[in-house]
Design an enzyme around this catalytic site. Structure first.
Site, PDB file in Angstrom:
ATOM      1  N   ASN A 254       0.867  -1.190   0.000  1.00 44.43           N
ATOM      2  CA  ASN A 254       0.000   0.000   0.000  1.00 44.43           C
ATOM      3  C   ASN A 254       0.902   1.238   0.000  1.00 44.43           C
ATOM      4  OD1 ASN A 254      -1.377   2.297   1.079  1.00 44.43           O
ATOM      5  ND2 ASN A 254      -3.071   0.976   1.618  1.00 44.43           N
TER       6      ASN A 254
ATOM      7  N   HIS B   8       1.103   6.296   1.617  1.00 41.67           N
ATOM      8  CA  HIS B   8       1.874   7.276   2.386  1.00 41.67           C
ATOM      9  C   HIS B   8       3.061   7.857   1.624  1.00 41.67           C
ATOM     10  CE1 HIS B   8      -0.965   7.010   5.421  1.00 41.67           C
ATOM     11  NE2 HIS B   8      -0.701   5.767   5.737  1.00 41.67           N
TER      12      HIS B   8
ATOM     13  N   ARG C  79       3.643  18.926   0.501  1.00 44.26           N
ATOM     14  CA  ARG C  79       4.170  20.107  -0.187  1.00 44.26           C
ATOM     15  C   ARG C  79       3.339  20.486  -1.419  1.00 44.26           C
ATOM     16  NH1 ARG C  79       9.572  21.900   1.117  1.00 44.26           N
ATOM     17  NH2 ARG C  79       9.467  21.775   3.380  1.00 44.26           N
TER      18      ARG C  79
ATOM     19  N   HIS D 193      -5.600   3.645  -1.791  1.00 45.18           N
ATOM     20  CA  HIS D 193      -6.944   4.020  -1.350  1.00 45.18           C
ATOM     21  C   HIS D 193      -7.243   5.405  -1.905  1.00 45.18           C
ATOM     22  CE1 HIS D 193      -9.779   4.496   2.428  1.00 45.18           C
ATOM     23  NE2 HIS D 193     -10.393   4.778   1.283  1.00 45.18           N
TER      24      HIS D 193
ATOM     25  N   ARG E 224      -9.310   8.128  -1.490  1.00 45.57           N
ATOM     26  CA  ARG E 224     -10.287   8.608  -0.494  1.00 45.57           C
ATOM     27  C   ARG E 224     -11.120   9.728  -1.094  1.00 45.57           C
ATOM     28  NH1 ARG E 224      -8.719   6.856   5.033  1.00 45.57           N
ATOM     29  NH2 ARG E 224     -10.507   8.086   5.652  1.00 45.57           N
TER      30      ARG E 224
ATOM     31  N   ARG F 224      -6.930  12.959   0.266  1.00 44.91           N
ATOM     32  CA  ARG F 224      -5.863  13.458   1.141  1.00 44.91           C
ATOM     33  C   ARG F 224      -4.485  12.930   0.739  1.00 44.91           C
ATOM     34  NH1 ARG F 224      -7.236  10.505   6.814  1.00 44.91           N
ATOM     35  NH2 ARG F 224      -9.272  11.394   6.372  1.00 44.91           N
ATOM     36  N   HIS F 225      -4.454  11.785   0.041  1.00 43.75           N
ATOM     37  CA  HIS F 225      -3.133  11.310  -0.413  1.00 43.75           C
ATOM     38  C   HIS F 225      -3.163  10.916  -1.895  1.00 43.75           C
ATOM     39  CE1 HIS F 225      -5.000   7.624   1.050  1.00 43.75           C
ATOM     40  NE2 HIS F 225      -4.617   7.790   2.301  1.00 43.75           N
TER      41      HIS F 225
ATOM     42  N   GLU G 192      -8.542   0.386  -3.051  1.00 43.61           N
ATOM     43  CA  GLU G 192      -9.411   0.480  -1.867  1.00 43.61           C
ATOM     44  C   GLU G 192     -10.339   1.670  -2.047  1.00 43.61           C
ATOM     45  OE1 GLU G 192      -7.050   0.951   1.611  1.00 43.61           O
ATOM     46  OE2 GLU G 192      -6.122  -0.988   1.408  1.00 43.61           O
TER      47      GLU G 192
ATOM     48  N   THR H 107      -8.181   3.914   8.043  1.00 41.47           N
ATOM     49  CA  THR H 107      -9.412   3.123   8.093  1.00 41.47           C
ATOM     50  C   THR H 107      -9.575   2.523   9.493  1.00 41.47           C
ATOM     51  OG1 THR H 107      -8.854   2.525   5.829  1.00 41.47           O
ATOM     52  CG2 THR H 107     -10.711   1.365   6.836  1.00 41.47           C
TER      53      THR H 107
ATOM     54  N   GLU I 153     -11.182  -9.261   3.255  1.00 43.17           N
ATOM     55  CA  GLU I 153      -9.874  -8.917   3.823  1.00 43.17           C
ATOM     56  C   GLU I 153     -10.106  -8.724   5.324  1.00 43.17           C
ATOM     57  OE1 GLU I 153      -7.620  -5.652   2.110  1.00 43.17           O
ATOM     58  OE2 GLU I 153      -6.537  -5.347   3.999  1.00 43.17           O
TER      59      GLU I 153
ATOM     60  N   HIS J 276      -3.707  -4.305   7.680  1.00 35.38           N
ATOM     61  CA  HIS J 276      -3.815  -3.165   8.588  1.00 35.38           C
ATOM     62  C   HIS J 276      -2.940  -3.348   9.816  1.00 35.38           C
ATOM     63  CE1 HIS J 276      -5.231   0.568  10.217  1.00 35.38           C
ATOM     64  NE2 HIS J 276      -5.805   0.788   9.042  1.00 35.38           N
ATOM     65  N   GLY J 277      -1.958  -2.483   9.928  1.00 35.65           N
ATOM     66  CA  GLY J 277      -1.082  -2.463  11.100  1.00 35.65           C
ATOM     67  C   GLY J 277       0.010  -3.520  11.100  1.00 35.65           C
TER      68      GLY J 277
ATOM     69  N   GLY K 257       1.206  -1.306   4.256  1.00 34.72           N
ATOM     70  CA  GLY K 257       1.649   0.012   3.796  1.00 34.72           C
ATOM     71  C   GLY K 257       2.517   0.743   4.789  1.00 34.72           C
TER      72      GLY K 257
END
Ligand code: PXP
Length: 249
Positions: free
Chosen positions: A11, A14, A22, A47, A49, A53-54, A74, A105, A155, A195-196, A217
């Protein structure tokens, strides 16, 4: 006993988070995707969103062209994002819950409350030959409902287990995941997890029945910063050290 390969989809959200800090063009997640795949990733997950945001729409379009392994998008069950996903046609969509205020998430999909909308989206995606995965908690009722929607994969949200890792409740959370995976496989659902996860807590997860894919990710992007810093600092020091005044004008 022959081991079945478990795929790693990285993922790369990030990488885009750093770019968006920036508002420029680097680091480019598309470049990141190429590097991940060149070094063994079996696929790429992003993802898109609703608040962008990313990952941006442009990233999704380019990744569709560039990713050679599995491209997993995602997404929330939102009309706008469903349309983009149908037009892009990634190999797989993973439907996740999404709240604007959250940092990442939080928890799995409420498949019971959204069963009708999920089933409709699954039909639309299947018409375009797109696999559908539902991001759910390791909960037996949620697994049954997921199967009824026609989804191909579930998942399992591993976040609670990851928080419990190293604590007295680790065993209980792991047992929940193992039991849930047994159930999913028994009723014909394919199993992913994420996740995590990091290089330590992923090890017991690799024993989960039927596990096909991991989506990882944050820990990969975090470790990459520290693994990459030494070379990049050396590079900058070399530029400064080799500066000669007449080259600067
Ligand atoms: N799987 C899903 C459905 C996610 O929403 C995320 C986070 O975007 C991940 C996996 C990856 O989680 P992490 O970044 O903690 O590895």
């Amino acid at each position: 006993m022959q081991k079945k390969a478990i795929l790693l989809c990285v993922n790369i959200d990030h990488i885009a988070t750093v770019r968006q800090a920036r508002g420029g063009i680097e680091p480019d997640p598309v470049h990141g995707a190429v590097l991940c795949e060149q070094h063994g990733a079996d696929g790429i997950t992003v993802h898109l969103r609703e608040d962008r945001r990313h990952i941006q729409d442009r990233d999704v379009r380019l990744l569709k062209e560039v990713v050679r392994g599995k491209f997993n998008l995602e997404m929330a069950l939102s009309g706008e994002i469903i349309q983009i996903a149908l037009e892009t046609a990634p190999h797989q969509v993973t439907i996740v819950p999404e709240k604007r205020q959250e940092l990442t998430t939080e928890g799995g999909l409420d498949v019971k409350a959204n069963a009708g909308a999920i089933s409709k989206a699954v039909r639309q995606f299947h018409e375009r030959n797109i696999l559908v995965s539902l991001f759910i908690e390791p909960n037996l009722e949620a697994i049954d409902i997921s199967k009824q929607t026609g989804a191909d994969f579930i998942e399992f949200h591993t976040g609670t287990y990851c928080h419990a890792f190293g604590s007295p409740s680790e065993k209980k959370e792991l047992a929940r995941l193992y039991e849930a995976a047994e159930k999913a496989v028994a009723i014909g659902l394919r199993v992913n997890a994420g996740h995590g996860l990091n290089a330590e807590n992923v090890i017991p997860i690799l024993n989960m029945k039927g596990l096909e894919e991991l989506n990882i990710g944050h820990s990969i992007v975090s470790r990459a910063i520290f693994k990459g810093l030494p070379a990049v600092v050396r590079e900058m020091k070399d530029v400064i050290r080799h500066f000669t005044p007449d080259r600067a004008v």
